[in-house]
Design a protein around this motif. Structure first.
Motif, short mmCIF file in Angstrom:
data_model
loop_
_atom_site.label_atom_id
_atom_site.label_comp_id
_atom_site.label_asym_id
_atom_site.label_seq_id
_atom_site.Cartn_x
_atom_site.Cartn_y
_atom_site.Cartn_z
N GLU A 40 -29.87 -28.07 -1.16
CA GLU A 40 -30.58 -29.30 -0.80
C GLU A 40 -29.65 -30.51 -0.95
O GLU A 40 -29.65 -31.42 -0.12
CB GLU A 40 -31.81 -29.47 -1.70
CG GLU A 40 -32.67 -30.66 -1.33
CD GLU A 40 -33.89 -30.79 -2.21
OE1 GLU A 40 -34.52 -31.88 -2.19
OE2 GLU A 40 -34.23 -29.83 -2.94
N LYS A 44 -28.24 -33.14 1.96
CA LYS A 44 -28.52 -34.57 1.84
C LYS A 44 -27.25 -35.40 1.65
O LYS A 44 -27.14 -36.50 2.19
CB LYS A 44 -29.45 -34.81 0.65
CG LYS A 44 -29.95 -36.25 0.56
CD LYS A 44 -31.07 -36.40 -0.46
CE LYS A 44 -31.62 -37.82 -0.46
NZ LYS A 44 -32.75 -37.97 -1.41
N PRO A 352 -43.27 -31.79 -5.89
CA PRO A 352 -42.07 -32.57 -5.56
C PRO A 352 -40.93 -31.64 -5.14
O PRO A 352 -40.98 -30.43 -5.38
CB PRO A 352 -41.74 -33.26 -6.89
CG PRO A 352 -42.24 -32.30 -7.92
CD PRO A 352 -43.47 -31.66 -7.34
N THR A 353 -39.89 -32.20 -4.52
CA THR A 353 -38.69 -31.42 -4.24
C THR A 353 -37.86 -31.31 -5.51
O THR A 353 -38.05 -32.06 -6.47
CB THR A 353 -37.84 -32.06 -3.13
OG1 THR A 353 -37.28 -33.29 -3.63
CG2 THR A 353 -38.69 -32.34 -1.90
N LEU A 355 -34.69 -32.07 -5.92
CA LEU A 355 -33.89 -33.27 -6.14
C LEU A 355 -34.75 -34.42 -6.68
O LEU A 355 -34.30 -35.20 -7.51
CB LEU A 355 -33.19 -33.70 -4.85
CG LEU A 355 -31.88 -32.99 -4.50
CD1 LEU A 355 -31.26 -33.60 -3.25
CD2 LEU A 355 -30.89 -33.04 -5.65
N ASP A 356 -35.99 -34.51 -6.20
CA ASP A 356 -36.90 -35.53 -6.72
C ASP A 356 -37.10 -35.35 -8.23
O ASP A 356 -37.08 -36.31 -9.00
CB ASP A 356 -38.26 -35.46 -6.02
CG ASP A 356 -38.20 -35.98 -4.59
OD1 ASP A 356 -37.25 -36.73 -4.27
OD2 ASP A 356 -39.08 -35.62 -3.79
N LEU A 357 -37.31 -34.09 -8.63
CA LEU A 357 -37.48 -33.80 -10.05
C LEU A 357 -36.21 -34.13 -10.84
O LEU A 357 -36.27 -34.67 -11.95
CB LEU A 357 -37.83 -32.33 -10.25
CG LEU A 357 -39.30 -31.94 -10.16
CD1 LEU A 357 -39.44 -30.44 -10.28
CD2 LEU A 357 -40.10 -32.63 -11.25
N PHE A 359 -33.90 -36.31 -10.20
CA PHE A 359 -33.71 -37.76 -10.36
C PHE A 359 -34.78 -38.37 -11.28
O PHE A 359 -34.49 -39.29 -12.03
CB PHE A 359 -33.75 -38.44 -8.99
CG PHE A 359 -32.56 -38.14 -8.14
CD1 PHE A 359 -31.30 -37.95 -8.71
CD2 PHE A 359 -32.68 -38.04 -6.76
CE1 PHE A 359 -30.20 -37.66 -7.92
CE2 PHE A 359 -31.57 -37.76 -5.96
CZ PHE A 359 -30.33 -37.57 -6.55
N PHE A 360 -36.00 -37.86 -11.20
CA PHE A 360 -37.07 -38.43 -12.03
C PHE A 360 -36.78 -38.19 -13.51
O PHE A 360 -36.83 -39.11 -14.33
CB PHE A 360 -38.42 -37.81 -11.65
CG PHE A 360 -39.58 -38.41 -12.40
CD1 PHE A 360 -40.16 -39.60 -11.97
CD2 PHE A 360 -40.10 -37.78 -13.52
CE1 PHE A 360 -41.22 -40.17 -12.66
CE2 PHE A 360 -41.16 -38.34 -14.22
CZ PHE A 360 -41.73 -39.53 -13.79
N ARG A 401 -37.27 -48.09 -10.96
CA ARG A 401 -37.48 -47.21 -9.80
C ARG A 401 -38.34 -47.89 -8.74
O ARG A 401 -38.28 -47.50 -7.56
CB ARG A 401 -38.16 -45.91 -10.25
CG ARG A 401 -37.21 -44.87 -10.81
CD ARG A 401 -37.99 -43.67 -11.33
NE ARG A 401 -38.70 -43.00 -10.27
CZ ARG A 401 -38.24 -41.95 -9.59
NH1 ARG A 401 -37.03 -41.47 -9.83
NH2 ARG A 401 -38.98 -41.37 -8.66
N ASP A 405 -33.13 -47.45 -5.68
CA ASP A 405 -33.22 -46.02 -5.39
C ASP A 405 -33.07 -45.22 -6.68
O ASP A 405 -32.59 -45.73 -7.70
CB ASP A 405 -32.17 -45.61 -4.36
CG ASP A 405 -30.76 -45.74 -4.87
OD1 ASP A 405 -30.38 -44.96 -5.75
OD2 ASP A 405 -30.03 -46.64 -4.40
N PRO A 406 -33.49 -43.94 -6.69
CA PRO A 406 -33.53 -43.15 -7.92
C PRO A 406 -32.19 -43.03 -8.64
O PRO A 406 -32.16 -43.05 -9.88
CB PRO A 406 -34.01 -41.78 -7.43
CG PRO A 406 -34.82 -42.07 -6.21
CD PRO A 406 -34.12 -43.23 -5.56
#
Length: 438
Positions: A40, A44, A352-353, A355-357, A359-360, A401, A405-406
């Motif tokens: 992923e 990206k 979530p994806t 990558l979202d996780l 970064f979060f 946030r 951006d993250p």
């Protein structure tokens, strides 16, 4: 599987050497995030995505060995990170750190659950909720009930299968398709993947290093492995593990190149469908399935086992100091079932994806690096303000946030933590140097 004591359930009956130590560490860190997250990131951020995933774990593991050597010299008889922190922190700081550790462990298991459910859906067409249920039930039996013996036996097989898949599948495809043919296809359909001046990709690499350090330095399973090994073997074991780990994300990123060089795609999950369809050798397909399931289950199992160890040894035992070994082991089994059920519920509800996780929760990881290093290098008990600086950084990161951006939010969290921590340490040093002696 019968254990005579809870310590045996957590650490095993004997110290492990460099070989089994490296296998155990790799089994913990070659995860569903490595298999699904690195492709992923490649899609990206281009070539820097795969490189970033390789470096974030490899460099952090190498440096963690140096930190771990000091931990073992200072406190050699522990079982978990909680044992060490009990001696280094005041009660408020200790319970604050326990809460943060539980949050990061839940995140790690959440990621593996998502990957397991998606993989079962891709391979067998199972609805994701049913796939998640099967995955969690098996993982609880394997790691929560089986304990460290089961984890180590599985780890050896898993690492052999993982590296067989990481070597054989790319070689099979690149020889069959031709490296030049694949390269020309990438230039035609996805030239952005090959851009060397991709600033966002470079930012991902340095942000990945920040997250990687936080993940490894705060990982309960990695701290447990410190206490499983002989002290003199800690540094070479983690150094070897880091160097070997660097090859795995690159290998799985190359698998996605095999899929996308012939055209476009919808999303990362459609790419995994296409990859499975393109593996036309039954032997390699079985190898890929075993590798994927092995990595996901091993990582989830390590997180589950370490969380049980922390909860029983550093929370339950504080309230039940006279609990027998059988009671502690039984409590561990009950916790395994409860944690598995909670993980199933969370993973079924949130989508979530990866990558979202990353970064979060990267905000939490980035804000923990400096406080943990300061705690380890402090003499005596560390001040509560050291961990409060991490909370300040996390608050700054999550608030930011909404405006940036993250990845930038992760750096804001890190800088806020550093600013608060350096300010506190500077004031403390000045007070001791000039005012206390006055």
């Amino acid at each position: 599987m019968t254990y005579l004591s809870f310590r045996e359930y957590v650490l095993g009956a004997a110290k492990i050497g460099i070989g089994l130590g490296a296998v155990s560490i790799l089994a913990r860190w070659v995860t569903g995030n490595t298999i699904f997250g690195s492709p992923e990131a490649l899609v990206k951020y281009g070539i820097f995505g795969g490189i970033g995933f390789a470096l974030m774990g490899a460099v952090a593991l190498c440096f963690f060995g140096l930190l771990g050597r000091r931990v073992r010299r200072e406190f050699s008889e522990g079982m978990t990170i909680g044992d060490y922190l009990q001696g280094k922190l005041h009660p408020f700081g200790y319970w604050l750190m326990i809460i943060l550790l539980l949050l990061t462990t839940i995140e790690a298991m959440f990621v593996q659950g998502m990957a397991g459910g998606v993989l079962l859906n891709i391979l067998f067409g199972l609805p994701i909720p049913l796939g998640l249920l099967c995955f969690f039930v098996f993982s609880v039996l394997f790691a929560g009930i089986g304990g460290i013996r089961s984890i180590h036996r599985f780890a050896i097989v898993q690492i052999v299968i993982t590296f067989a898949a990481a070597i054989l599948i790319p070689v099979y495809f690149f020889i069959g398709k031709g490296v030049e043919h694949v390269y020309n296809g990438l230039r035609l359909y996805h030239p952005y993947l090959l851009v060397a001046s991709n600033k966002e990709g470079l930012l991902f690499i340095v942000t990945g290093l920040l997250i990687g350090f936080g993940q490894v330095f705060s990982d309960q399973a990695s701290w447990q492995r410190l206490y499983m090994m002989e002290e003199k073997k800690i540094v070479p074991t983690f150094l070897l593990s880091g160097l070997i780990f660097a090859t795995v994300p690159l290998a799985f990123s190359s698998l996605i190149i095999i899929v996308i060089f012939t055209g476009g795609f919808d999303d990362i999950y459609s790419l995994m469908f296409d990859l499975v369809r393109k593996i036309d050798s039954m032997f390699l397909l079985v190898l890929f399935v075993l590798c994927s399931f092995g990595a996901i289950m091993s990582a989830f199992g390590a997180g589950l086992h370490s969380m049980i160890s922390l909860m029983v040894n550093n929370v339950y035992q504080l309230f039940r100091p006279r609990a027998t070994e059988r009671q502690k082991i039984r409590t561990g089994y009950m916790l395994a079932i409860m944690i598995g059920a909670v993980s199933f519920g969370l993973t079924s509800y949130f989508k979530p994806t990866l990558l979202d996780l990353l970064f979060f929760f990267g905000i939490i990881y980035a804000s923990l690096i400096l406080p943990l290093i300061v705690i380890v290098w402090s003499r005596g008990k560390a001040s509560n303000f050291i961990l409060i600086s991490a909370v300040v950084g996390q608050a700054a990161g999550y608030v930011s946030r909404a405006f940036v951006d993250p990845m930038k939010a992760i750096w804001i969290a890190s800088f806020a933590t550093a600013f608060f921590l350096v300010g506190y340490l500077s004031i403390t040093w000045l007070w001791r140097r000039y005012f206390r002696t006055a």
